[in-house]
Design an enzyme around this catalytic site. Sequence first.
Site, short mmCIF file in Angstrom:
data_model
loop_
_atom_site.label_atom_id
_atom_site.label_comp_id
_atom_site.label_asym_id
_atom_site.label_seq_id
_atom_site.Cartn_x
_atom_site.Cartn_y
_atom_site.Cartn_z
N TYR A 54 -0.93 -19.57 10.79
CA TYR A 54 -0.75 -20.63 9.79
C TYR A 54 -0.20 -20.04 8.50
O TYR A 54 0.73 -20.59 7.90
CB TYR A 54 -2.10 -21.30 9.54
N LYS A 75 -3.27 -1.90 7.07
CA LYS A 75 -4.72 -1.82 7.05
C LYS A 75 -5.34 -2.81 8.04
O LYS A 75 -6.36 -2.53 8.66
CB LYS A 75 -5.23 -2.11 5.64
N ARG A 79 -0.74 -2.98 -6.60
CA ARG A 79 -1.22 -4.16 -5.89
C ARG A 79 -2.12 -5.01 -6.80
O ARG A 79 -2.00 -6.24 -6.84
CB ARG A 79 -1.99 -3.75 -4.63
N HIS A 122 -3.49 -9.61 3.02
CA HIS A 122 -4.95 -9.74 3.02
C HIS A 122 -5.44 -10.86 3.93
O HIS A 122 -6.61 -11.17 3.92
CB HIS A 122 -5.46 -10.04 1.61
N HIS A 174 -1.70 3.05 -5.95
CA HIS A 174 -2.33 1.90 -5.29
C HIS A 174 -2.53 0.76 -6.28
O HIS A 174 -2.70 -0.41 -5.89
CB HIS A 174 -3.67 2.31 -4.67
N ARG A 180 0.86 -1.18 0.00
CA ARG A 180 0.00 0.00 0.00
C ARG A 180 0.90 1.23 0.00
O ARG A 180 1.93 1.24 0.68
CB ARG A 180 -0.92 0.00 1.22
#
Length: 405
Positions: A370, A270, A336, A360, A333, A243
């Site tokens: 994990y 974020k 991404r 994300h 942006h 970002r």
Amino acid sequence: MPLTDIQLRQLKPREKDYKTADGGGLYVHVSTTGSRLWRFRYRFDGKQKLLALGAYPAISLARARELRAEAKTLLAEGIDPAAHAKAEKAQQTALTEHTFEKIAAELVDKLRKEGKAEVTLKKKEWLLDMATADFGRQPITLITAAEILKTLRKVEAKGNYESAKRLRSTIGQVFRYAIATARAENDPTYGLRGALIAPKVSHMAAVTDAKGFGELTRAIWAYDGGSPSTRAAMKLMALLYTRPGELRLALWDEFDLQSATWTIPAARTKMRREHTKPLPPLAVEILRTLKHETGSNYRAFPSSIARDKPISENTLNQALRRIGFDKHEHTSHGFRASASSLLNESGLWNADAIEAELGHVGADQVRRAYHRARYWDERVSMADWWSDQIQKILRKGSRSDEQPV
């Protein structure tokens, strides 16, 4: 025998507190300091109880007897006078202290202590200013859905549909906080969800095809304008696809060039959790060169105008405009989306690994742990592969038919 005003005025303090009765449960408690306090003693639900009525002479003899009579009326109706007085006091406090403005400020302060990004808090404060201007001083329990809608319509009337939507959500957050802290019972914004004009969804412009990304990459590496910070940031956006705020606000102590990692602090992500990215050799090389040029600054990407401030997102977007990509083609942006599309299209990488690299991963603690453990090695390989594709593009020079994946 009932008291008289003359007797009350003549009550003097003694070595110990004492009581002087007026009758019917009403008496004056005289303290050693000389204060004269009205008290009403009664029984309720089989228990002896006491109700404070105030101090003499602020509460006169006549008024004290009126309060006694009111208390006895409540008892006759099966109501505990002390509980009734407490409820009335709470109601009065709600009307004077629990205003929307005060609770909103308290919520923002709570979010700040929880480590929410300052830019996020500023947006909330900006939105809440619009609400408090209309009903900020009102008790939160008295604010209606109709009043809130009136405020939202003002924003809508200016064509700011997204702002109106965000304002409704933010006002609702204040009400839900008030409910959680026992100062409100319902959220009137809940019923307004369908009342607003839905804003059109506008995705960030991005180059997502291989040929277009090749042209974008070559233009970035050929760009010789701007400051060293800007040129390096543009290259790293293509390489690392973070970002924009995560990169341009970076500090040098976040980078470990020896181990080729960059740890982005939770306050700037974020998802509000620390995110570590692997750095391919080309990224390390760019950072080493930049550190040689600007390393005396604690910021990795200082502004050329104000050295204590970072470059702005507008600076990166302006650089994209200068190399020939307008706002409808690509934004800072958009890197991404470029990486996400091309990495997924390659078919070489696990989709979850790509999501983990983009930051994300969902909020579930077990799933997050994990992802970090399971996909780190794959993310390192993927970062190196992506860097190799960019270098292949650059080696091919101006051949526009080359594919980066």
